[in-house]
Design an enzyme around this catalytic site. Structure first.
Site, PDB file in Angstrom:
ATOM      1  N   ASP A  49       0.814  -1.214   0.000  1.00 42.96           N
ATOM      2  CA  ASP A  49       0.000   0.000   0.000  1.00 42.96           C
ATOM      3  C   ASP A  49       0.851   1.269   0.000  1.00 42.96           C
ATOM      4  O   ASP A  49       0.410   2.334   0.396  1.00 42.96           O
ATOM      5  CB  ASP A  49      -0.953  -0.007   1.201  1.00 42.96           C
ATOM      6  CG  ASP A  49      -0.190  -0.131   2.513  1.00 42.96           C
ATOM      7  OD1 ASP A  49       1.055  -0.289   2.470  1.00 42.96           O
ATOM      8  OD2 ASP A  49      -0.827  -0.077   3.580  1.00 42.96           O
ATOM      9  N   HIS A  86      24.584   2.392 -17.898  1.00 44.93           N
ATOM     10  CA  HIS A  86      23.460   2.667 -16.993  1.00 44.93           C
ATOM     11  C   HIS A  86      23.669   2.036 -15.621  1.00 44.93           C
ATOM     12  O   HIS A  86      22.742   1.518 -15.010  1.00 44.93           O
ATOM     13  CB  HIS A  86      22.143   2.195 -17.616  1.00 44.93           C
ATOM     14  CG  HIS A  86      21.747   2.997 -18.817  1.00 44.93           C
ATOM     15  ND1 HIS A  86      20.917   2.531 -19.801  1.00 44.93           N
ATOM     16  CD2 HIS A  86      22.089   4.251 -19.210  1.00 44.93           C
ATOM     17  CE1 HIS A  86      20.767   3.446 -20.748  1.00 44.93           C
ATOM     18  NE2 HIS A  86      21.474   4.508 -20.402  1.00 44.93           N
ATOM     19  N   ASP A  97      26.819  10.725 -13.066  1.00 41.78           N
ATOM     20  CA  ASP A  97      25.804  11.262 -13.979  1.00 41.78           C
ATOM     21  C   ASP A  97      24.566  11.486 -13.137  1.00 41.78           C
ATOM     22  O   ASP A  97      23.905  10.531 -12.729  1.00 41.78           O
ATOM     23  CB  ASP A  97      25.548  10.244 -15.112  1.00 41.78           C
ATOM     24  CG  ASP A  97      24.603  10.783 -16.184  1.00 41.78           C
ATOM     25  OD1 ASP A  97      23.908  11.788 -15.927  1.00 41.78           O
ATOM     26  OD2 ASP A  97      24.554  10.182 -17.275  1.00 41.78           O
ATOM     27  N   ASP A 152      20.851  17.477 -16.346  1.00 45.94           N
ATOM     28  CA  ASP A 152      21.515  16.208 -16.690  1.00 45.94           C
ATOM     29  C   ASP A 152      23.003  16.497 -16.856  1.00 45.94           C
ATOM     30  O   ASP A 152      23.422  17.053 -17.875  1.00 45.94           O
ATOM     31  CB  ASP A 152      20.882  15.698 -17.995  1.00 45.94           C
ATOM     32  CG  ASP A 152      21.363  14.296 -18.371  1.00 45.94           C
ATOM     33  OD1 ASP A 152      22.120  13.698 -17.591  1.00 45.94           O
ATOM     34  OD2 ASP A 152      20.968  13.817 -19.457  1.00 45.94           O
ATOM     35  N   HIS A 205      27.300   5.585 -27.701  1.00 49.61           N
ATOM     36  CA  HIS A 205      26.011   6.295 -27.595  1.00 49.61           C
ATOM     37  C   HIS A 205      26.083   7.614 -28.352  1.00 49.61           C
ATOM     38  O   HIS A 205      27.149   8.026 -28.798  1.00 49.61           O
ATOM     39  CB  HIS A 205      25.602   6.488 -26.126  1.00 49.61           C
ATOM     40  CG  HIS A 205      26.577   7.285 -25.290  1.00 49.61           C
ATOM     41  ND1 HIS A 205      26.665   8.661 -25.349  1.00 49.61           N
ATOM     42  CD2 HIS A 205      27.496   6.889 -24.370  1.00 49.61           C
ATOM     43  CE1 HIS A 205      27.582   9.065 -24.484  1.00 49.61           C
ATOM     44  NE2 HIS A 205      28.122   8.014 -23.898  1.00 49.61           N
ATOM     45  N   HIS A 236      20.677  14.645 -26.521  1.00 51.42           N
ATOM     46  CA  HIS A 236      19.226  14.421 -26.571  1.00 51.42           C
ATOM     47  C   HIS A 236      18.569  15.713 -26.110  1.00 51.42           C
ATOM     48  O   HIS A 236      19.189  16.526 -25.427  1.00 51.42           O
ATOM     49  CB  HIS A 236      18.816  13.228 -25.691  1.00 51.42           C
ATOM     50  CG  HIS A 236      19.305  13.288 -24.264  1.00 51.42           C
ATOM     51  ND1 HIS A 236      18.699  14.041 -23.285  1.00 51.42           N
ATOM     52  CD2 HIS A 236      20.371  12.696 -23.649  1.00 51.42           C
ATOM     53  CE1 HIS A 236      19.349  13.888 -22.134  1.00 51.42           C
ATOM     54  NE2 HIS A 236      20.378  13.090 -22.342  1.00 51.42           N
ATOM     55  N   HIS A 257      15.036  12.928 -21.097  1.00 42.90           N
ATOM     56  CA  HIS A 257      15.084  12.674 -22.543  1.00 42.90           C
ATOM     57  C   HIS A 257      13.794  13.262 -23.075  1.00 42.90           C
ATOM     58  O   HIS A 257      12.755  12.603 -23.090  1.00 42.90           O
ATOM     59  CB  HIS A 257      15.180  11.175 -22.842  1.00 42.90           C
ATOM     60  CG  HIS A 257      16.429  10.556 -22.298  1.00 42.90           C
ATOM     61  ND1 HIS A 257      16.571   9.223 -22.057  1.00 42.90           N
ATOM     62  CD2 HIS A 257      17.623  11.106 -21.940  1.00 42.90           C
ATOM     63  CE1 HIS A 257      17.780   8.969 -21.573  1.00 42.90           C
ATOM     64  NE2 HIS A 257      18.441  10.099 -21.497  1.00 42.90           N
ATOM     65  N   GLU A 291      27.198  15.268 -24.479  1.00 42.84           N
ATOM     66  CA  GLU A 291      27.752  14.272 -23.558  1.00 42.84           C
ATOM     67  C   GLU A 291      28.611  13.199 -24.218  1.00 42.84           C
ATOM     68  O   GLU A 291      28.299  12.017 -24.169  1.00 42.84           O
ATOM     69  CB  GLU A 291      26.625  13.602 -22.776  1.00 42.84           C
ATOM     70  CG  GLU A 291      25.444  13.110 -23.603  1.00 42.84           C
ATOM     71  CD  GLU A 291      24.367  12.474 -22.717  1.00 42.84           C
ATOM     72  OE1 GLU A 291      24.728  11.547 -21.962  1.00 42.84           O
ATOM     73  OE2 GLU A 291      23.204  12.872 -22.796  1.00 42.84           O
ATOM     74  N   TYR A 343      34.807   4.758 -23.286  1.00 45.14           N
ATOM     75  CA  TYR A 343      34.683   3.673 -22.305  1.00 45.14           C
ATOM     76  C   TYR A 343      35.539   2.513 -22.779  1.00 45.14           C
ATOM     77  O   TYR A 343      35.270   1.940 -23.841  1.00 45.14           O
ATOM     78  CB  TYR A 343      33.215   3.247 -22.182  1.00 45.14           C
ATOM     79  CG  TYR A 343      32.274   4.434 -22.089  1.00 45.14           C
ATOM     80  CD1 TYR A 343      31.995   5.027 -20.858  1.00 45.14           C
ATOM     81  CD2 TYR A 343      31.698   4.991 -23.247  1.00 45.14           C
ATOM     82  CE1 TYR A 343      31.161   6.135 -20.768  1.00 45.14           C
ATOM     83  CE2 TYR A 343      30.864   6.090 -23.169  1.00 45.14           C
ATOM     84  CZ  TYR A 343      30.594   6.665 -21.935  1.00 45.14           C
ATOM     85  OH  TYR A 343      29.768   7.755 -21.860  1.00 45.14           O
ATOM     86  N   ARG A 403      32.925  10.270 -19.172  1.00 44.97           N
ATOM     87  CA  ARG A 403      31.885  11.020 -19.886  1.00 44.97           C
ATOM     88  C   ARG A 403      31.846  12.415 -19.285  1.00 44.97           C
ATOM     89  O   ARG A 403      32.040  12.571 -18.078  1.00 44.97           O
ATOM     90  CB  ARG A 403      30.507  10.343 -19.754  1.00 44.97           C
ATOM     91  CG  ARG A 403      29.384  11.122 -20.434  1.00 44.97           C
ATOM     92  CD  ARG A 403      28.099  10.304 -20.693  1.00 44.97           C
ATOM     93  NE  ARG A 403      27.410   9.893 -19.493  1.00 44.97           N
ATOM     94  CZ  ARG A 403      27.408   8.662 -19.011  1.00 44.97           C
ATOM     95  NH1 ARG A 403      28.080   7.708 -19.623  1.00 44.97           N
ATOM     96  NH2 ARG A 403      26.747   8.363 -17.906  1.00 44.97           N
ATOM     97  N   GLU A 453      29.254  15.712 -19.479  1.00 43.63           N
ATOM     98  CA  GLU A 453      27.930  16.076 -19.995  1.00 43.63           C
ATOM     99  C   GLU A 453      27.485  17.422 -19.455  1.00 43.63           C
ATOM    100  O   GLU A 453      27.487  17.650 -18.244  1.00 43.63           O
ATOM    101  CB  GLU A 453      26.911  15.002 -19.578  1.00 43.63           C
ATOM    102  CG  GLU A 453      25.480  15.356 -19.960  1.00 43.63           C
ATOM    103  CD  GLU A 453      24.489  14.232 -19.706  1.00 43.63           C
ATOM    104  OE1 GLU A 453      24.716  13.419 -18.789  1.00 43.63           O
ATOM    105  OE2 GLU A 453      23.480  14.174 -20.439  1.00 43.63           O
TER     106      GLU A 453
HETATM  107  N1  GLY Z   1      21.359  10.652 -17.560  1.00 41.58           N
HETATM  108  C1  GLY Z   1      20.773  10.179 -18.721  1.00 41.58           C
HETATM  109  C2  GLY Z   1      21.525  10.599 -19.900  1.00 41.58           C
HETATM  110  O1  GLY Z   1      22.605  11.110 -19.778  1.00 41.58           O
HETATM  111  O2  GLY Z   1      21.038  10.526 -20.996  1.00 41.58           O
HETATM  112 MN    MN Z   2      23.272  12.076 -18.019  1.00 45.55          MN
HETATM  113 MN    MN Z   3      22.000  12.877 -20.984  1.00 47.59          MN
END
Ligand code: GLY
Ligand code: MN
Ligand code: MN
Length: 433
Positions: free
Chosen positions: A35, A238, A255, A266, A345, A349, A356, A379, A383, A400, A402
């Site tokens: 609940d 991720h 991140d 982000d 990647h 975005h 996103h 970003e 890797y 990374r 970003e």
């Molecule tokens: N934190 C999600 C991305 O960087 O797209």
């Molecule tokens: Mn991110």
């Molecule tokens: Mn991002």
């Protein structure tokens, strides 16, 4: 609350619809276990148009000669308000959020039948929620059943998201203000995390520093699950377990971004646990930073969405060849996509109410041109997983960097610039911790 931006968005959507009725429900509450609910977050489209924070609410917009906005929401309830807190009720909602009409949610079905009868179009997010699809179908059929009384159901179903996504892509002044604030708070959280990091601490302890900083500056939630990835974990894109001990000599990739009044940020920063970059860590780091600088330089009105990515890939590919991670020419490595082994990647975005964010990336078959008011992330990363053909000194380096960029009339503004990213700036901040 300043309701002017929400009134303006409703007016603009109605104008773009031209005719018909739009139905925009908010998100349902969701149980986490037994609940206990997940923290409630309104649907982004609904929030964009209404600012109304309660669950069990539906916005209806009528376009045409009798254009107006209607909210359906929970009624006031003295008993429930003792347990779960204040409810606006239809009257309060109408007055405080500027709807033309507001009604109890229990009247929705009956009122909808009247509202959509003899309208040419129904604007609705078909397929987003099967329960809602069934309710809409039932309402349409109920109107069709009245055909002998001269009632016609809309013959056109339009996806209201197509128009809303276009609107959401270009942020208004109210949105830019919130995005800027969310970015500033999140940049502060990254600085706090850098200061708090040391060999022997655990990833979740650093996550706690981020969450503390978001919340104490007013962010209601993190915009997404924070990633605090030390050592090899940085090569898992991720990674969210955040449960490992941070060891001396490792890099830490964070991140994380806060969400403020619905708006995301982000940010990724990568820094050494010890406070000093060592050997190839610095080379890979500076390569990614150079790639990011090239991507940022490519962001301006008229450039396409993919231009920053192409610019980053070129710099990264050159670096991978120079560092002997890849063989061949830069053009060859790009052509064969061999660089994807270490950079798999995209660079950007859209970002806004959703991290996103809504908005198409292509128009017809062409990448969309950037325009002032659009917000996108930048970003790039690199890797490097252990492998026989990779020099051991590079193993498990994951970087990374970003930032969030607002397209301006002449280029872009980096909303997240307060978070340090030059090696000298990161090392200086960590020296003083
Ligand atoms: N934190 C999600 C991305 O960087 O797209
Ligand atoms: Mn991110
Ligand atoms: Mn991002």
């Amino acid at each position: 609350m300043d309701i002017a931006p929400f009134l303006d968005r409703r007016r603009r959507l109605i104008a773009r619809m031209g005719e018909g009725v739009a139905i925009i429900p908010t998100a349902p509450e969701k149980l986490r276990n037994r609940d206990t609910s997940y923290p409630y977050r309104a649907d982004s489209y609904f929030h964009y148009l209404s600012g109304f924070p309660e669950p069990e609410a539906v916005l209806v917009l009528v376009a045409g000669a009798d254009a107006r906005s209607l909210l359906f929401c929970r009624e006031r309830d003295a008993d429930k308000e003792i347990w779960d807190g204040y409810r606006f009720g239809p009257e309060g909602a109408k007055e405080q959020f500027g709807f033309d009409e507001a009604h109890p949610i229990k009247d929705l079905e009956e009122k909808l039948k009247e509202l959509i009868a003899n309208r040419p179009a129904l604007w609705y997010s078909l397929g987003h929620d099967v329960a809602w699809d069934a309710r809409i179908a039932a309402t349409l059929n109920a109107v069709r059943a009245q055909s002998r009384a001269g009632k016609r159901a809309p013959s056109r179903i339009e996806d209201v998201r197509a128009v809303l996504d276009d609107m959401r892509l270009v942020k208004d002044a109210h949105e830019i203000g919130l995005l800027r604030s969310a970015a500033g708070i999140s940049a502060g959280a990254h600085m706090r995390a850098m200061r708090a990091t040391a060999p022997g601490r655990y990833e979740f302890q650093i996550e706690a520093e981020l969450l503390h900083e978001f919340r104490r500056h007013g962010c209601q939630y993190p915009a997404y699950t924070p990633i605090v990835a030390s050592g090899a974990n940085a090569c898992v894109l991720h990674y969210v377990e955040n449960h490992e001990r941070i060891e001396d000599g490792e890099l830490v990739l964070i991140d994380a971004g806060g969400e403020l009044d619905g708006y995301a940020s982000d940010i990724t920063r990568t820094f050494p646990a010890s406070g000093r970059f060592a050997g190839p860590q610095a080379d890979v780091y500076d390569l990614v930073l150079d790639a990011q600088a090239a991507a940022i330089a490519a962001i301006k009105p008229g450039a396409t969405f993919i231009a920053p990515h192409d610019a980053a890939v070129r710099v990264l590919a050159q670096g991978m060849v120079d560092m002997k991670l890849l063989e061949g020419s830069v053009d060859g490595v790009i052509e064969s996509e061999a660089y994807k082994r270490f950079y798999m990647h995209r660079t950007s975005h859209w970002m806004g109410l959703d991290v996103h964010d809504a908005g198409e990336y292509k128009e017809a078959d062409a990448w969309r041109p950037l325009a002032p008011g659009m917000v996108l992330t930048v970003e790039p990363g690199c890797y490097i997983r252990p492998a026989d053909d990779v020099p051991q000194a590079f193993w498990n380096i994951g970087v990374r960097i970003e930032d969030d960029a607002l397209v301006t009339a002449s280029g872009c503004e980096i909303l997240t610039a307060d978070a340090p990213k030059k090696i000298t700036d990161i090392e200086a901040l960590m020296r003083d911790r």
